[in-house]
Scaffold this motif. Structure first.
Motif, mmCIF file in Angstrom:
data_model
loop_
_atom_site.group_PDB
_atom_site.id
_atom_site.type_symbol
_atom_site.label_atom_id
_atom_site.label_comp_id
_atom_site.label_asym_id
_atom_site.label_seq_id
_atom_site.Cartn_x
_atom_site.Cartn_y
_atom_site.Cartn_z
ATOM 1 N N HIS A 1 9.677 3.907 -0.898
ATOM 2 C CA HIS A 1 9.376 3.506 -2.271
ATOM 3 C C HIS A 1 7.902 3.162 -2.481
ATOM 4 N N GLY A 2 7.093 3.336 -1.428
ATOM 5 C CA GLY A 2 5.736 2.805 -1.487
ATOM 6 C C GLY A 2 4.763 3.596 -2.338
ATOM 7 N N THR A 3 5.077 4.869 -2.636
ATOM 8 C CA THR A 3 4.083 5.683 -3.341
ATOM 9 C C THR A 3 4.628 6.313 -4.613
ATOM 10 N N GLN A 4 5.774 5.861 -5.078
ATOM 11 C CA GLN A 4 6.414 6.546 -6.192
ATOM 12 C C GLN A 4 5.564 6.495 -7.468
ATOM 13 N N GLY A 5 5.579 7.622 -8.186
ATOM 14 C CA GLY A 5 4.933 7.689 -9.479
ATOM 15 C C GLY A 5 3.454 8.014 -9.450
ATOM 16 N N THR A 6 2.917 8.373 -8.276
ATOM 17 C CA THR A 6 1.474 8.606 -8.209
ATOM 18 C C THR A 6 1.091 10.044 -8.525
ATOM 19 N N LYS A 7 2.033 10.953 -8.562
ATOM 20 C CA LYS A 7 1.734 12.358 -8.859
ATOM 21 C C LYS A 7 1.966 12.614 -10.349
ATOM 22 N N PRO A 8 0.942 12.998 -11.091
ATOM 23 C CA PRO A 8 1.103 13.158 -12.546
ATOM 24 C C PRO A 8 1.971 14.358 -12.893
ATOM 25 N N ASP A 9 2.675 14.278 -13.993
ATOM 26 C CA ASP A 9 3.474 15.397 -14.489
ATOM 27 C C ASP A 9 2.552 16.501 -15.000
ATOM 28 N N ASN A 10 2.948 17.744 -14.729
ATOM 29 C CA ASN A 10 2.235 18.902 -15.256
ATOM 30 C C ASN A 10 3.143 19.639 -16.228
ATOM 31 N N TYR A 11 2.541 20.191 -17.284
ATOM 32 C CA TYR A 11 3.312 20.867 -18.317
ATOM 33 C C TYR A 11 2.716 22.251 -18.604
ATOM 34 N N THR A 12 3.556 23.158 -19.043
ATOM 35 C CA THR A 12 3.080 24.458 -19.513
ATOM 36 C C THR A 12 2.439 24.277 -20.882
ATOM 37 N N ASP A 13 1.806 25.309 -21.386
ATOM 38 C CA ASP A 13 1.144 25.229 -22.690
ATOM 39 C C ASP A 13 2.123 24.930 -23.820
ATOM 40 N N ASP A 14 3.398 25.353 -23.622
ATOM 41 C CA ASP A 14 4.391 25.088 -24.672
ATOM 42 C C ASP A 14 5.199 23.816 -24.390
ATOM 43 N N GLY A 15 4.701 22.949 -23.492
ATOM 44 C CA GLY A 15 5.287 21.631 -23.326
ATOM 45 C C GLY A 15 6.444 21.530 -22.358
ATOM 46 N N ARG A 16 6.619 22.500 -21.506
ATOM 47 C CA ARG A 16 7.707 22.445 -20.527
ATOM 48 C C ARG A 16 7.228 21.733 -19.252
ATOM 49 N N LEU A 17 8.076 20.863 -18.718
ATOM 50 C CA LEU A 17 7.762 20.149 -17.494
ATOM 51 C C LEU A 17 7.832 21.126 -16.311
ATOM 52 N N ILE A 18 6.778 21.214 -15.528
ATOM 53 C CA ILE A 18 6.732 22.144 -14.387
ATOM 54 C C ILE A 18 7.343 21.473 -13.164
ATOM 55 N N ILE A 19 8.322 22.167 -12.547
ATOM 56 C CA ILE A 19 8.983 21.675 -11.332
ATOM 57 C C ILE A 19 8.726 22.673 -10.211
ATOM 58 N N GLN A 20 8.151 22.188 -9.144
ATOM 59 C CA GLN A 20 7.800 23.027 -7.998
ATOM 60 C C GLN A 20 8.878 22.884 -6.924
#
Length: 548
Positions: A25-44
């Protein structure tokens, strides 16, 4: 898929176990969300052989669009091969570029490091909000799964086989030539032992009857061509594939057994010695291919499918089992069925009078969620996985889109995919249709729906269920016990020693073979005991700690 089983059952499960329950639980939330140009959340997503998702067919795109539209996301894919994925994943994580969701096996040496460094999201904290995921976790023994993952649900076990609800399964089968057995029986062939020839599917068929059948397939001219050109059992160079022969003696060479109050490796047990010598005797008699130590898995299959060998152990999964059956078409006489030519042998009664076969947990590996992700992305991934496990999700992932890939007639789904080159309706996962959907389904399940209209359907199910539905499948008692990564080199060395020794014993030996084999075995036991002493002690300490 063969090496998958050894990966699951291997004792090389190098996790840190006892002090990890509160980590992650020590590093949660540190990676920012990335979105496509039309606002879709990118999941790798990282996994094995995701080529069909990186380069999608039109049908794969259509089905992926349904998923992505439903959750307003866009998937991107990182793929490794069966031989490269571990190194590749290590490079991503070691470089600080942890994929959003990624596959790993439970013996991954770096797992304890990932856990310590806080990269692994704890699913336990959220499962009450995702009932289908919670139910999926509950398929398995809670204590065992948490034990294998370092104390809690830090990854999701990916279901392998939907044909059984059992936790322990096996997706191999012992293929045998039914027509060769019938040919021996028809001419009243008698083994040199003087025992009667016994039907391989008789409930009382035992290890001596198995030996006799190997002799018949080798010396009894089962193909009726008047030549001495067949042998009993096809074996390959990987000692792992000896496990059905070892099962006749109730042992698993990479397992453990209790001697008093101490656990000992079965690799060096007296029972395993007896099993190895049994296989060596079969080799001496010519019942096993003389070149087994250099035989690949493909060559083993070729010998069976080209009527050189009467038996082999091989994958029963669709389409691998189906592939073998298709190759056997040339041996099916007019008016006969495939089941008259090749079938799967049930679990054989072993020397101690019981039936025993090594099984494995009904999952090969896990999917982990990166703990560095935002709360929003974690919950989005969990929501997708939870939906995939619903009837709606599984229908899409198994059949495709209604009125595009299938239609419903009188309550039954009928394929709209056309006819394949084998003359039967195509399935969704065919390469020309939407093979990528099988891979995206790998977020929650690798089970394969086997349509009842495929060629050799009945025989395919017989192969799958010969062991998969067996009550005799067992899993080693310490399969969830592991030691730290400090022992990785020791375990690798011991594994290599087992492989080399068994191959040397089961091989052509000039002079006094019995004496030489005894010498090889005794030297092996001494070497294993000396090099593995600290590791054996560590396994015993872990077993005691867990039992407390």
């Amino acid at each position: 898929m063969k090496k998958f089983f050894v990966a699951v059952l291997s004792v090389i499960m190098l996790f840190g176990m006892t002090a990890c329950g509160g980590m992650g639980h020590g590093t949660q939330g540190t990676k920012p969300d990335n979105y496509t140009d039309d606002g879709r959340l990118i999941i790798q997503m990282f996994g094995i052989d995701l080529d069909s998702l990186q380069s999608q067919t039109e049908d794969t795109k259509k089905i992926m669009a349904v998923i992505e539209d439903k959750f307003n996301v866009k998937f991107t894919f990182l793929s490794g091969t069966t031989s490269s994925w571990e190194n590749l994943l290590g490079q991503y994580i070691g470089g600080g570029d942890v994929p959003d969701v990624f596959f790993h096996t439970k013996q991954e040496p770096a797992y304890s490091t990932w856990l310590k460094d806080g990269y692994l999201f704890n699913d336990s904290d959220y499962l009450d909000d995702y009932p289908n995921l919670k139910k999926a976790f509950e398929r398995y023994d809670e204590a065992s799964i948490k034990l294998s993952l370092g104390g809690d649900y830090y990854s999701y076990p990916i279901v392998m086989d939907s044909t059984t609800d059992k936790e322990v399964i096996n997706e191999h089968a012992l293929f045998y030539r039914r027509d060769w057995y019938e040919a021996l029986r028809a001419k009243n062939w008698t083994p040199s032992s003087g025992r009667a020839l016994v039907d391989p599917e008789d409930e009382n068929f035992n290890y001596l009857n198995f030996y006799d059948l190997c002799e018949g397939f080798t010396l009894g001219d089962p193909d009726g061509n008047g030549k001495n050109d067949t042998y009993g059992y096809a074996l390959n160079k990987d000692v792992y594939w000896m496990y059905p022969l070892f099962s006749l003696f109730g042992v698993n060479y990479n397992g453990w057994y209790k001697d008093g109050d101490k656990w000992k490796p079965e690799a060096i047990s007296d029972k395993t010695k007896e099993a190895v010598m049994f296989v060596a005797d079969m080799f001496d008699k010519g019942f096993i291919n003389s070149d087994y130590a250099s035989t690949s898995q493909q060559a083993m299959k070729n010998d069976f499918c080209n009527a050189l060998a009467g038996m082999m152990t091989y994958n029963a999964t669709y389409p691998m089992g189906k592939g073998v059956l298709d190759l056997m078409e040339k041996y099916v006489p007019e008016g006969k069925k495939m089941s008259d030519v090749v079938r799967a042998m049930p679990v054989v009664t072993g020397k101690d009078g019981s039936k025993y076969m090594v099984g494995y947990s009904n999952f090969y590996g896990y999917n982990a969620i990166n703990n560095d992700l935002s709360e929003n992305k974690k919950r989005t991934i969990l929501s997708i996985m939870d939906w995939m496990l619903t009837e709606e999700g599984m229908t899409l992932l198994n059949y495709g889109i209604e009125n595009t890939h299938y239609k419903v007639v009188n309550g039954e789904k009928e394929s709209l995919l056309g006819i394949g080159s084998d003359g039967f309706p195509k399935t969704l996962y065919d390469d020309t249709v939407a093979a990528g959907i099988y891979r995206i389904k790998g977020l929650v399940s690798w089970s394969t729906l086997i349509p009842d209209h495929i060629n050799h359907y009945e025989e395919q199910m017989q192969l799958l269920q010969s062991w998969g539905a067996s009550p005799y499948l067992v899993q080693d008692e310490l399969s969830y016990i592991s030691v730290s990564a400090d022992y990785a080199l020791t375990i690798s060395t011991l594994t290599d020693t087992v492989e080399l020794t068994y191959q040397n014993i089961v091989n052509k030996i000039n002079g006094d073979a019995a004496a030489e084999r005894e010498k090889l075995w005794n030297n092996f036991v001494r070497t294993y005991t000396m090099k593995g002493d600290a590791y054996i002690t560590a396994m015993n300490d872990q077993a005691k700690a867990v039992n407390k």
